[in-house]
Motif scaffolding. Structure first.
Motif, PDB file in Angstrom:
ATOM      1  N   PRO A  40       0.864  -1.181   0.000  1.00 17.90           N
ATOM      2  CA  PRO A  40       0.000   0.000   0.000  1.00 17.90           C
ATOM      3  C   PRO A  40       0.901   1.232   0.000  1.00 17.90           C
ATOM      4  N   ILE A  41       0.373   2.346  -0.417  1.00 20.52           N
ATOM      5  CA  ILE A  41       1.163   3.572  -0.231  1.00 20.52           C
ATOM      6  C   ILE A  41       0.707   4.164   1.098  1.00 20.52           C
ATOM      7  N   TYR A  42       1.668   4.548   1.903  1.00 20.96           N
ATOM      8  CA  TYR A  42       1.369   4.876   3.299  1.00 20.96           C
ATOM      9  C   TYR A  42       1.012   6.354   3.475  1.00 20.96           C
ATOM     10  N   TYR A  43       0.007   6.603   4.310  1.00 22.06           N
ATOM     11  CA  TYR A  43      -0.398   7.982   4.591  1.00 22.06           C
ATOM     12  C   TYR A  43       0.729   8.728   5.289  1.00 22.06           C
ATOM     13  N   VAL A  44       0.833   9.998   4.959  1.00 26.12           N
ATOM     14  CA  VAL A  44       1.934  10.772   5.551  1.00 26.12           C
ATOM     15  C   VAL A  44       1.487  11.568   6.779  1.00 26.12           C
ATOM     16  N   PRO A  48       6.322   6.036  10.074  1.00 29.91           N
ATOM     17  CA  PRO A  48       6.250   4.578   9.905  1.00 29.91           C
ATOM     18  C   PRO A  48       6.215   3.818  11.237  1.00 29.91           C
ATOM     19  N   HIS A  49       5.462   2.730  11.263  1.00 28.64           N
ATOM     20  CA  HIS A  49       5.454   1.854  12.433  1.00 28.64           C
ATOM     21  C   HIS A  49       5.521   0.386  11.991  1.00 28.64           C
ATOM     22  N   LEU A  50       5.395  -0.503  12.962  1.00 27.35           N
ATOM     23  CA  LEU A  50       5.522  -1.936  12.698  1.00 27.35           C
ATOM     24  C   LEU A  50       4.642  -2.433  11.543  1.00 27.35           C
ATOM     25  N   GLY A  51       3.400  -1.942  11.476  1.00 27.97           N
ATOM     26  CA  GLY A  51       2.471  -2.383  10.429  1.00 27.97           C
ATOM     27  C   GLY A  51       3.007  -2.069   9.037  1.00 27.97           C
ATOM     28  N   HIS A  52       3.585  -0.877   8.887  1.00 23.97           N
ATOM     29  CA  HIS A  52       4.124  -0.494   7.572  1.00 23.97           C
ATOM     30  C   HIS A  52       5.368  -1.326   7.238  1.00 23.97           C
ATOM     31  N   MET A  53       6.173  -1.577   8.259  1.00 21.63           N
ATOM     32  CA  MET A  53       7.377  -2.400   8.044  1.00 21.63           C
ATOM     33  C   MET A  53       6.971  -3.782   7.530  1.00 21.63           C
ATOM     34  N   VAL A  79       4.130   6.640  -0.976  1.00 23.79           N
ATOM     35  CA  VAL A  79       3.309   7.325   0.038  1.00 23.79           C
ATOM     36  C   VAL A  79       2.064   7.957  -0.567  1.00 23.79           C
ATOM     37  N   ASP A  80       1.051   8.021   0.303  1.00 23.95           N
ATOM     38  CA  ASP A  80      -0.269   8.551  -0.028  1.00 23.95           C
ATOM     39  C   ASP A  80      -0.347   9.911   0.664  1.00 23.95           C
ATOM     40  N   GLU A  81      -0.271  10.975  -0.123  1.00 23.97           N
ATOM     41  CA  GLU A  81      -0.079  12.285   0.497  1.00 23.97           C
ATOM     42  C   GLU A  81      -1.342  13.127   0.582  1.00 23.97           C
ATOM     43  N   ILE A 300      -1.628  -6.035   0.997  1.00 19.03           N
ATOM     44  CA  ILE A 300      -2.300  -4.990   1.777  1.00 19.03           C
ATOM     45  C   ILE A 300      -2.669  -5.541   3.147  1.00 19.03           C
ATOM     46  N   GLY A 301      -3.084  -4.642   4.049  1.00 18.01           N
ATOM     47  CA  GLY A 301      -3.609  -5.090   5.334  1.00 18.01           C
ATOM     48  C   GLY A 301      -5.106  -5.323   5.203  1.00 18.01           C
ATOM     49  N   LYS A 302      -5.643  -6.109   6.129  1.00 20.21           N
ATOM     50  CA  LYS A 302      -7.061  -6.516   6.010  1.00 20.21           C
ATOM     51  C   LYS A 302      -8.026  -5.333   6.047  1.00 20.21           C
ATOM     52  N   ASP A 303      -7.599  -4.228   6.677  1.00 17.60           N
ATOM     53  CA  ASP A 303      -8.495  -3.079   6.819  1.00 17.60           C
ATOM     54  C   ASP A 303      -8.758  -2.344   5.501  1.00 17.60           C
ATOM     55  N   ILE A 304      -7.903  -2.558   4.511  1.00 21.38           N
ATOM     56  CA  ILE A 304      -8.105  -1.814   3.266  1.00 21.38           C
ATOM     57  C   ILE A 304      -8.455  -2.755   2.111  1.00 21.38           C
ATOM     58  N   GLY A 331      -2.919  -9.997   8.133  1.00 22.70           N
ATOM     59  CA  GLY A 331      -3.553  -9.656   9.402  1.00 22.70           C
ATOM     60  C   GLY A 331      -2.878  -8.473  10.085  1.00 22.70           C
ATOM     61  N   TRP A 332      -3.344  -8.201  11.269  1.00 28.56           N
ATOM     62  CA  TRP A 332      -2.811  -7.067  12.041  1.00 28.56           C
ATOM     63  C   TRP A 332      -2.008  -7.537  13.246  1.00 28.56           C
ATOM     64  N   TRP A 333      -1.004  -6.743  13.583  1.00 26.89           N
ATOM     65  CA  TRP A 333      -0.183  -7.011  14.763  1.00 26.89           C
ATOM     66  C   TRP A 333      -0.727  -6.253  15.965  1.00 26.89           C
ATOM     67  N   THR A 334      -0.740  -6.946  17.113  1.00 27.96           N
ATOM     68  CA  THR A 334      -0.857  -6.231  18.376  1.00 27.96           C
ATOM     69  C   THR A 334       0.555  -6.236  18.959  1.00 27.96           C
ATOM     70  N   LYS A 339      -3.589  -3.486  21.277  1.00 30.20           N
ATOM     71  CA  LYS A 339      -3.752  -2.894  19.966  1.00 30.20           C
ATOM     72  C   LYS A 339      -2.816  -1.681  19.877  1.00 30.20           C
ATOM     73  N   MET A 340      -2.116  -1.568  18.752  1.00 29.57           N
ATOM     74  CA  MET A 340      -1.232  -0.402  18.597  1.00 29.57           C
ATOM     75  C   MET A 340      -2.083   0.809  18.274  1.00 29.57           C
ATOM     76  N   SER A 341      -1.863   1.907  18.961  1.00 34.27           N
ATOM     77  CA  SER A 341      -2.584   3.116  18.549  1.00 34.27           C
ATOM     78  C   SER A 341      -1.793   4.348  18.932  1.00 34.27           C
TER      79      SER A 341
HETATM   80  N1  MSP Z   1      -2.986   5.132   2.272  1.00 32.33           N
HETATM   81  C1  MSP Z   1      -3.734   3.957   2.516  1.00 32.33           C
HETATM   82  C2  MSP Z   1      -3.384   2.866   1.530  1.00 32.33           C
HETATM   83  C3  MSP Z   1      -3.555   3.234   0.097  1.00 32.33           C
HETATM   84  S1  MSP Z   1      -3.044   1.952  -0.958  1.00 32.33           S
HETATM   85  C4  MSP Z   1      -3.560   2.419  -2.454  1.00 32.33           C
HETATM   86  C5  MSP Z   1      -3.473   3.474   3.932  1.00 32.33           C
HETATM   87  N2  MSP Z   1      -2.366   3.869   4.532  1.00 32.33           N
HETATM   88  S2  MSP Z   1      -1.943   3.562   6.033  1.00 32.33           S
HETATM   89  O1  MSP Z   1      -0.679   4.199   6.198  1.00 32.33           O
HETATM   90  O2  MSP Z   1      -2.967   3.951   6.930  1.00 32.33           O
HETATM   91  O3  MSP Z   1      -1.861   2.015   6.212  1.00 32.33           O
HETATM   92  C6  MSP Z   1      -1.044   1.242   5.451  1.00 32.33           C
HETATM   93  C7  MSP Z   1      -1.028  -0.195   5.851  1.00 32.33           C
HETATM   94  O4  MSP Z   1      -0.578  -0.382   7.180  1.00 32.33           O
HETATM   95  C8  MSP Z   1      -2.370  -0.903   5.733  1.00 32.33           C
HETATM   96  O5  MSP Z   1      -2.187  -2.021   4.893  1.00 32.33           O
HETATM   97  C9  MSP Z   1      -2.642  -1.368   7.136  1.00 32.33           C
HETATM   98  O6  MSP Z   1      -3.291  -2.602   7.163  1.00 32.33           O
HETATM   99  C10 MSP Z   1      -1.259  -1.482   7.706  1.00 32.33           C
HETATM  100  N3  MSP Z   1      -1.267  -1.510   9.162  1.00 32.33           N
HETATM  101  C11 MSP Z   1      -1.586  -0.485  10.018  1.00 32.33           C
HETATM  102  N4  MSP Z   1      -1.534  -0.970  11.281  1.00 32.33           N
HETATM  103  C12 MSP Z   1      -1.210  -2.281  11.274  1.00 32.33           C
HETATM  104  C13 MSP Z   1      -0.951  -3.253  12.256  1.00 32.33           C
HETATM  105  N5  MSP Z   1      -1.122  -3.010  13.532  1.00 32.33           N
HETATM  106  N6  MSP Z   1      -0.530  -4.473  11.849  1.00 32.33           N
HETATM  107  C14 MSP Z   1      -0.306  -4.767  10.521  1.00 32.33           C
HETATM  108  N7  MSP Z   1      -0.543  -3.872   9.582  1.00 32.33           N
HETATM  109  C15 MSP Z   1      -1.091  -2.660   9.914  1.00 32.33           C
HETATM  110  O7  MSP Z   1      -4.270   2.718   4.452  1.00 32.33           O
END
Ligand code: MSP
Length: 553
Positions: A40-44, A48-53, A79-81, A300-304, A331-334, A339-341
């Motif tokens: 996925p392209i990551y929101y700015v 970055p955190h564990l999920g993006h890694m 990245v998704d800007e 991708i992650g399950k949420d998207i 899936g998602w990591w805790t 839950k990571m937040s």
């Molecule tokens: N910008 C959108 C993606 C657009 S792709 C065309 C987006 N960005 S995000 O930065 O919010 O999330 C990116 C990814 O991080 C998602 O796939 C999401 O599932 C993943 N994760 C965020 N938290 C996570 C965990 N705790 N564990 C594993 N992956 C997680 O969504």
């Protein structure tokens, strides 16, 4: 080098074959199969955190594996800007969205090399090439008669950048502030992320998503591998079968995005913008059939999943472009059970991890610990345990003791193989079966099974040492058998290292260098040239062992 792309006439959306013809010399034409993998392209709005890694490491492992398999790989991240979420995050900091994007993009671009991410491109949605791609996509949808102007009056979740209908909110369960369960409409919370939704009332363009309902169902049913894992596929099917509504695809109440061509007071919905990155990075619209399209896998992650498995294929159908071959939702990591937040402040940041562990160890652990499609928990104790048992005790120890014996008894020189017995043949067969099974698991993104399978060969190797007791053979002066045993061990370790190379590029290159006595790079290493049993010749000099995985206390 000349490249050309050949596309077979696509009767079905998914049967487009991609080959790059590469003329190495006038007499020899090599067909290389394309392999396109994306993250996925990551929101700015956040760092970055564990999920993006996680997703990016998984994509990197696939890319490296397919390069070793001889494919013409294109690995994209970025990245998704744009969007309201990023605009709001920038406003909060009192800076322009592009300034925020510039700061965060830098964090991603410096992180990826530290994690040994070998992406071929990095797409920013604020770049002119991407904006041109998004506007071209818009025009295609418009020309296909799938866009109309209307008025949107319903709910919106800014953190998810997602629209919700009143009924969807009413039917979903949320926790109210008093801790009691209520429907999400009453508490005005997003059914997905449980954060506040807002009511939107504005003029908007719509995409005729509903018109694609039947074709989407048909495609998903006809292509069982299109959405993985299978449980996710069923989820998507029942979502579509419950009825698709047309999708609002433009906003007028903020400006941070790509303008609608010909009606600039509208910005294009951020998901239409973001999904198009997978094509804009390949040169769309200038190249209508970009060499690497369709993607082999969108990780991708399950949420998207809904955005990727419903909106994106429908857009591509409308634009008359082939669909990606697979969408894999992990899936998602805790973290330590939680839950990571951002609000809890417990998001696991790469800097904290890299200060304590090698990138290779993190890469291994993340893909080994949890089956890719499932949720899992990150804990430091689990990491240490896996490291000590699988990396230090098993593979590290086997390498050390094998090279140590070879150096002690044979000055590091491999001898000729005398007669092979049953035990030797079983080891060879196991190492060869491992390679085939790893290829199958890789095709299914079953990383934990890949690693389990490789580890089984390592354990076999450790048993082989015990069963053959080279120290006894040395004492008895049985040189022929000693040479045979040491050869099998080293050759088996070489094949293990080769299969582990995509997961732990640095450590496994070091392991291969100790064995092969030369530097190992992407250019001089492949499954075709190095994957067979018996590549090392008698008389080959190995190096002295240098411990790769010292035990952690
Ligand atoms: N910008 C959108 C993606 C657009 S792709 C065309 C987006 N960005 S995000 O930065 O919010 O999330 C990116 C990814 O991080 C998602 O796939 C999401 O599932 C993943 N994760 C965020 N938290 C996570 C965990 N705790 N564990 C594993 N992956 C997680 O969504």
């Amino acid at each position: 080098m000349y490249k050309c792309h050949e596309r077979m006439e696509a009767q079905e959306w998914s049967v487009v074959k991609c080959f790059d013809l590469i003329y190495i010399n006038p007499e020899k034409i090599v067909l290389m199969q394309s392999y396109y993998v994306t993250t996925p392209i990551y929101y700015v709005n956040d760092e970055p955190h564990l999920g993006h890694m996680y997703t990016t490491i998984a994509a990197d492992v696939l890319a490296r594996y397919q390069r070793l398999s001889g494919k013409d790989v294109f690995f994209l991240t970025g990245v998704d800007e744009h969007g309201q979420k990023v605009q709001q995050a920038a406003e909060k900091r009192g800076i322009a969205p592009i300034e925020l994007a510039d700061q965060v993009v830098e964090r991603y671009q410096s992180l990826w090399p530290e994690l040994e991410i070998s992406n071929d491109d990095f797409i920013r949605t604020s770049s002119p090439r991407h904006k041109a791609g998004v506007q071209a996509m818009w025009r295609r949808l418009e020309n296909a008669g799938t866009i109309y102007k209307g008025f949107y009056e319903d709910w919106y979740c800014v953190p998810c950048e997602a629209y919700w209908t009143e009924t969807q909110l009413k039917d979903a369960d949320c926790l109210a502030s008093d801790g009691l369960e209520t429907n999400c409409l009453e508490s005005k919370l997003c059914p997905d992320c449980k954060r506040a939704v807002e009511k939107i009332q504005e003029e908007s363009y719509f995409f005729r998503l509903s018109a694609f309902q039947d074709r989407l169902i048909e495609h998903i049913k006809a292509n069982p591998d299109f959405i993985a894992p299978a449980s996710r596929r069923n989820e998507v099917l029942s979502f579509i079968e419950s009825g698709l509504r047309d999708l609002s695809i433009s906003r007028t109440t903020f400006s941070w995005g790509v303008p609608v061509p010909g009606d600039e007071k509208h910005v294009i919905y951020v998901w239409i913008d973001a999904l198009t990155n997978y094509l804009s990075a390949l040169g769309f619209p200038d190249s209508d059939q970009p060499a690497h399209w369709p993607a082999d896998v969108h990780l991708i992650g399950k949420d998207i999943l809904r955005f990727h498995a419903v909106y994106w294929p429908a857009m591509l159908m409308a634009a008359e472009l082939p669909l990606p071959k697979r969408i894999y939702a992990h899936g998602w990591w805790t973290v330590e059970g939680e839950k990571m937040s951002k609000s809890r402040g417990n998001a696991l940041r790469p800097a904290e991890l890299l200060a304590q562990y090698d990138a290779d160890v993190l890469r291994y652990f993340l893909l080994r610990e949890v089956p890719f499609g499932q949720d899992g928990d990150f804990s430091f104790s689990a990491l240490k345990q896996r490291y000590n048992s699988e990396l230090a005790n098993d593979v590290g120890n086997l390498l050390n003791r094998s090279l140590a014996m070879l150096n002690k008894y044979r000055d590091g020189l491999l001898g000729a193989v005398a007669e092979e017995n049953e035990i030797d043949r079983a080891l060879i067969a196991d190492a060869q079966a491992m390679q085939r099974e790893v290829a199958d698991y890789m095709d299914k993104q079953s990383f934990h099974l890949v690693l389990e399978r490789i580890n089984a060969v390592v354990r076999h190797g450790n048993r082989y040492v015990e069963d053959n007791a080279p120290w006894v053979l040395a004492k008895q002066g049985d040189d022929a058998r000693l040479d045979t045993v040491l050869y099998h061990l080293i050759e088996m370790l070489r094949l293990v290292a080769l299969q582990l190379l995509p997961f732990m590029p640095e450590k496994m290159a070091a392991m291969l260098e100790q064995i092969m006595n030369r530097s190992v790079t992407v250019e001089n290493c492949s499954f075709a040239t190095d994957g067979g049993w018996g590549v090392l010749a008698a008389g080959h000099q190995c190096r002295k062992p240098e411990p790769l995985f010292p035990r952690m206390d």
